[in-house]
Design a protein around this motif. Structure first.
Motif, PDB file in Angstrom:
ATOM      1  N   VAL A  31       0.829  -1.214   0.000  1.00 35.48           N
ATOM      2  CA  VAL A  31       0.000   0.000   0.000  1.00 35.48           C
ATOM      3  C   VAL A  31       0.863   1.263   0.000  1.00 35.48           C
ATOM      4  CG1 VAL A  31      -1.821   1.268   1.208  1.00 35.48           C
ATOM      5  CG2 VAL A  31      -1.860  -1.239   1.166  1.00 35.48           C
ATOM      6  N   ASP A  32       1.868   1.291   0.862  1.00 34.73           N
ATOM      7  CA  ASP A  32       2.711   2.492   0.938  1.00 34.73           C
ATOM      8  C   ASP A  32       3.478   2.721  -0.368  1.00 34.73           C
ATOM      9  OD1 ASP A  32       2.087   3.250   3.639  1.00 34.73           O
ATOM     10  OD2 ASP A  32       3.275   1.542   4.313  1.00 34.73           O
ATOM     11  N   GLU A  33       3.965   1.643  -0.954  1.00 34.64           N
ATOM     12  CA  GLU A  33       4.661   1.769  -2.241  1.00 34.64           C
ATOM     13  C   GLU A  33       3.696   2.250  -3.322  1.00 34.64           C
ATOM     14  OE1 GLU A  33       7.481  -0.872  -5.299  1.00 34.64           O
ATOM     15  OE2 GLU A  33       6.389  -1.863  -3.663  1.00 34.64           O
ATOM     16  N   TYR A  34       2.468   1.771  -3.260  1.00 30.33           N
ATOM     17  CA  TYR A  34       1.463   2.186  -4.245  1.00 30.33           C
ATOM     18  C   TYR A  34       1.208   3.689  -4.157  1.00 30.33           C
ATOM     19  CZ  TYR A  34      -2.956   2.431  -6.800  1.00 30.33           C
ATOM     20  OH  TYR A  34      -3.945   2.758  -7.688  1.00 30.33           O
ATOM     21  N   ILE A  35       1.092   4.204  -2.941  1.00 36.17           N
ATOM     22  CA  ILE A  35       0.849   5.636  -2.765  1.00 36.17           C
ATOM     23  C   ILE A  35       2.005   6.441  -3.348  1.00 36.17           C
ATOM     24  CG2 ILE A  35       0.603   7.473  -1.042  1.00 36.17           C
ATOM     25  CD1 ILE A  35      -0.878   5.371   0.709  1.00 36.17           C
ATOM     26  N   GLU A  36       3.235   6.000  -3.077  1.00 36.16           N
ATOM     27  CA  GLU A  36       4.400   6.686  -3.651  1.00 36.16           C
ATOM     28  C   GLU A  36       4.371   6.632  -5.176  1.00 36.16           C
ATOM     29  OE1 GLU A  36       6.669   8.421  -2.240  1.00 36.16           O
ATOM     30  OE2 GLU A  36       6.489   7.942  -0.108  1.00 36.16           O
ATOM     31  N   GLU A  72      -2.539   7.985   8.466  1.00 36.46           N
ATOM     32  CA  GLU A  72      -1.210   8.404   8.004  1.00 36.46           C
ATOM     33  C   GLU A  72      -1.067   8.209   6.503  1.00 36.46           C
ATOM     34  OE1 GLU A  72      -1.436   7.648  12.170  1.00 36.46           O
ATOM     35  OE2 GLU A  72      -1.769   6.224  10.509  1.00 36.46           O
ATOM     36  N   GLN A  73      -1.610   7.125   5.972  1.00 38.69           N
ATOM     37  CA  GLN A  73      -1.551   6.883   4.528  1.00 38.69           C
ATOM     38  C   GLN A  73      -2.403   7.892   3.772  1.00 38.69           C
ATOM     39  OE1 GLN A  73      -2.734   2.781   4.781  1.00 38.69           O
ATOM     40  NE2 GLN A  73      -0.633   2.015   4.553  1.00 38.69           N
ATOM     41  N   LEU A  74      -3.556   8.243   4.326  1.00 40.65           N
ATOM     42  CA  LEU A  74      -4.390   9.268   3.701  1.00 40.65           C
ATOM     43  C   LEU A  74      -3.656  10.608   3.664  1.00 40.65           C
ATOM     44  CD1 LEU A  74      -7.886   8.441   5.254  1.00 40.65           C
ATOM     45  CD2 LEU A  74      -7.285   8.314   2.829  1.00 40.65           C
ATOM     46  N   GLU A  75      -3.005  10.952   4.758  1.00 38.02           N
ATOM     47  CA  GLU A  75      -2.255  12.213   4.800  1.00 38.02           C
ATOM     48  C   GLU A  75      -1.156  12.223   3.744  1.00 38.02           C
ATOM     49  OE1 GLU A  75      -0.869  12.618   8.795  1.00 38.02           O
ATOM     50  OE2 GLU A  75      -2.878  12.996   9.618  1.00 38.02           O
ATOM     51  N   GLY A 281      -3.843  -2.977 -14.661  1.00 40.26           N
ATOM     52  CA  GLY A 281      -4.609  -3.297 -13.467  1.00 40.26           C
ATOM     53  C   GLY A 281      -3.803  -3.982 -12.381  1.00 40.26           C
ATOM     54  N   PRO A 282      -3.009  -5.018 -12.708  1.00 39.02           N
ATOM     55  CA  PRO A 282      -2.212  -5.689 -11.679  1.00 39.02           C
ATOM     56  C   PRO A 282      -1.227  -4.722 -11.018  1.00 39.02           C
ATOM     57  CG  PRO A 282      -2.326  -7.016 -13.680  1.00 39.02           C
ATOM     58  CD  PRO A 282      -2.904  -5.687 -14.017  1.00 39.02           C
ATOM     59  N   LEU A 283      -1.130  -4.797  -9.704  1.00 34.87           N
ATOM     60  CA  LEU A 283      -0.301  -3.840  -8.971  1.00 34.87           C
ATOM     61  C   LEU A 283       1.154  -3.869  -9.415  1.00 34.87           C
ATOM     62  CD1 LEU A 283      -1.654  -4.181  -5.309  1.00 34.87           C
ATOM     63  CD2 LEU A 283      -2.109  -2.370  -6.962  1.00 34.87           C
ATOM     64  N   LYS A 284       1.714  -5.060  -9.587  1.00 32.86           N
ATOM     65  CA  LYS A 284       3.127  -5.154  -9.947  1.00 32.86           C
ATOM     66  C   LYS A 284       3.398  -4.524 -11.308  1.00 32.86           C
ATOM     67  CE  LYS A 284       7.070  -8.334 -10.033  1.00 32.86           C
ATOM     68  NZ  LYS A 284       7.709  -7.658 -11.166  1.00 32.86           N
ATOM     69  N   LYS A 285       2.535  -4.804 -12.275  1.00 39.38           N
ATOM     70  CA  LYS A 285       2.724  -4.219 -13.606  1.00 39.38           C
ATOM     71  C   LYS A 285       2.603  -2.702 -13.554  1.00 39.38           C
ATOM     72  CE  LYS A 285       1.406  -8.093 -16.581  1.00 39.38           C
ATOM     73  NZ  LYS A 285       0.537  -8.545 -17.694  1.00 39.38           N
ATOM     74  N   TYR A 286       1.642  -2.218 -12.771  1.00 44.12           N
ATOM     75  CA  TYR A 286       1.458  -0.771 -12.634  1.00 44.12           C
ATOM     76  C   TYR A 286       2.686  -0.129 -12.002  1.00 44.12           C
ATOM     77  CZ  TYR A 286      -0.048   3.600 -10.499  1.00 44.12           C
ATOM     78  OH  TYR A 286      -0.112   4.911 -10.098  1.00 44.12           O
ATOM     79  N   ILE A 287       3.127  -0.676 -10.882  1.00 42.51           N
ATOM     80  CA  ILE A 287       4.264  -0.100 -10.153  1.00 42.51           C
ATOM     81  C   ILE A 287       5.551  -0.198 -10.977  1.00 42.51           C
ATOM     82  CG2 ILE A 287       5.736  -0.388  -8.119  1.00 42.51           C
ATOM     83  CD1 ILE A 287       3.162  -1.201  -6.577  1.00 42.51           C
ATOM     84  N   ASP A 288       5.776  -1.345 -11.604  1.00 46.60           N
ATOM     85  CA  ASP A 288       7.001  -1.524 -12.407  1.00 46.60           C
ATOM     86  C   ASP A 288       7.065  -0.540 -13.562  1.00 46.60           C
ATOM     87  OD1 ASP A 288       7.806  -3.550 -10.763  1.00 46.60           O
ATOM     88  OD2 ASP A 288       7.329  -5.188 -12.140  1.00 46.60           O
ATOM     89  N   ALA A 289       5.937  -0.326 -14.234  1.00 47.35           N
ATOM     90  CA  ALA A 289       5.922   0.605 -15.374  1.00 47.35           C
ATOM     91  C   ALA A 289       6.298   2.010 -14.939  1.00 47.35           C
ATOM     92  CB  ALA A 289       4.540   0.597 -16.040  1.00 47.35           C
ATOM     93  N   VAL A 290       5.702   2.467 -13.842  1.00 47.92           N
ATOM     94  CA  VAL A 290       5.982   3.823 -13.358  1.00 47.92           C
ATOM     95  C   VAL A 290       7.433   3.941 -12.898  1.00 47.92           C
ATOM     96  CG1 VAL A 290       5.367   5.564 -11.630  1.00 47.92           C
ATOM     97  CG2 VAL A 290       3.573   4.230 -12.742  1.00 47.92           C
ATOM     98  N   ASN A 291       7.936   2.923 -12.215  1.00 45.32           N
ATOM     99  CA  ASN A 291       9.321   2.974 -11.727  1.00 45.32           C
ATOM    100  C   ASN A 291      10.336   2.992 -12.867  1.00 45.32           C
ATOM    101  OD1 ASN A 291       8.680   3.139  -9.025  1.00 45.32           O
ATOM    102  ND2 ASN A 291       8.751   0.930  -8.685  1.00 45.32           N
TER     103      ASN A 291
END
Length: 381
Positions: A31-36, A72-75, A281-291
């Motif tokens: 979750v925290d990585e997703y927010i970043e 804290e995550q919302l903030e 849609g998959p979290l890993k694909k989403y996060i990897d693409a952005v990174n």
């Protein structure tokens, strides 16, 4: 130019039986990585389309469930939004919410972070029906949360209701409406159940285990809905939405007016620079693409001029005011009648549309068969 921003939070503590949105159980997710990553995606989009984010009017946190996040995550999330999205012209900032997840601390975090509108998934005030559809809150959660929200400072509060639910009776529907009106809130959305693929309900339906109200009963529920809303001072401004004066959803109007908006997050959809797109849609694909420094887009479609006309008609006709002549002419440099005269005349003769000097809109009869009306405005290339 984008008028709105949609941000998808795909995490849930409970998966509802009817939901087909991109979502994941909260436990053990990054979750925290997703927010970043959301912050990084916003930065990439603004870098690519710098001129398209200068006049953002609305922001909408959807899901999933944004209120599944901790205070804290919302903030953290709201801080990133304020960092990357110009807030000067934002007039409406909505967050979806579950009644049993909104502590006073979360409400204060949302309010301090700029959120000024809550859209709460109530769906029903009947505990038996809530259990059937996979909801975990009680009526007491709804009452307590709305009281807390008002205490924190929220005045623009909406709830969602659903009808046409498995085994739902007219008495249950009327009871839910009565309890909704007693809340004294300025906006209510009410949707009929649609059994979507890849949902628990769809699996039950294909096995003959989902027993839904008849089409006639569902139509009667919609009829009661419109009458009751009017009687309680909530004006219908769209097929499924009702509000007191000045409390209609500005963000949703962007969709119905066929204007552009950005979508951020895993599985989010957007419409920017004439292109409709959807993210991984998959979290890993989403996060990897952005990174990797890429926008996480998995699908793009350049909208043709005919598609823009079609969308202008069938999205605009969802609104009570309908499609206005001058707006259509400004967008397409032609009159609506040039393109659609025969269709309009046919639907007017059938009592499904009204046509006046301002434009065209559905009749009360037309609202019951809206999808059939909309299909008449599809153009052949």
């Amino acid at each position: 130019m984008a008028r709105g921003v949609y941000i998808h939070i795909p995490f849930c503590h409970q998966i509802c039986n009817y939901c087909d949105f991109n979502k994941f159980y909260f436990k053990n997710q990054p979750v925290d990585e997703y927010i970043e990553t959301l912050g990084k995606e916003m930065a990439l989009a603004i870098q690519k389309y710098p001129d398209h984010f200068k006049q953002i009017e609305t922001i909408f946190l959807g899901g999933g469930t944004p209120t599944a996040l901790s205070p804290e995550q919302l903030e953290k999330l709201l801080g990133l939004i304020r960092t990357y999205i110009p807030m000067d012209s934002v007039t409406e900032f909505t967050s979806e919410a579950n009644p049993d997840e909104l502590s006073e601390e979360k409400l204060q975090a949302l309010f301090a972070g700029g959120v000024n509108r809550l859209s709460m998934g109530v769906q029903s005030f009947d505990q038996t029906l809530l259990k059937k559809i996979g909801r975990t809150h009680s009526n007491e959660h709804v009452y307590e949360t709305i009281a807390l929200a008002k205490k924190v400072g929220f005045h623009n509060i909406s709830i969602d209701l659903m009808y046409g639910l498995p085994g739902q009776t007219m008495a249950q529907w009327e009871n839910s409406l009565a309890k909704a009106f007693a809340l004294k809130i300025p906006h209510i959305s009410a949707y009929s159940l649609i059994v979507e693929p890849k949902t628990i309900f769809y699996n039950q339906y294909t096995k003959g285990k989902l027993h839904l109200p008849t089409e006639d009963l569902e139509a009667d529920m919609y009829d009661v809905l419109m009458k009751q809303m009017e009687a309680h001072g909530l004006q219908q401004y769209e097929i499924s939405n009702f509000a007191q004066s000045d409390f209609s959803s500005s963000h949703n109007k962007i969709y119905w007016e066929n204007d552009e908006y950005a979508g951020f997050g895993a599985g989010a959809h957007g419409y920017v620079a004439g292109i409709r797109y959807s993210n991984h849609g998959p979290l890993k694909k989403y996060i990897d693409a952005v990174n990797k420094g890429d926008l996480p887009i998995v699908y793009e479609h350049i909208v043709t001029e005919n598609e823009k006309r079609e969308e202008q008609m069938f999205l605009g006709l969802r609104k009570t005011e309908g499609v206005l002549h001058h707006i259509y002419e400004e967008k397409f440099n032609e009159t609506m009648l040039t393109r659609y005269r025969h269709v309009i005349e046919k639907l007017v003769s059938e009592g499904l549309l009204e046509h006046d000097t301002n434009g065209i809109h559905l009749t009360r009869k037309g609202r019951f068969v809206g999808n059939e009306v909309f299909q008449q405005f599809l153009l052949e290339d």
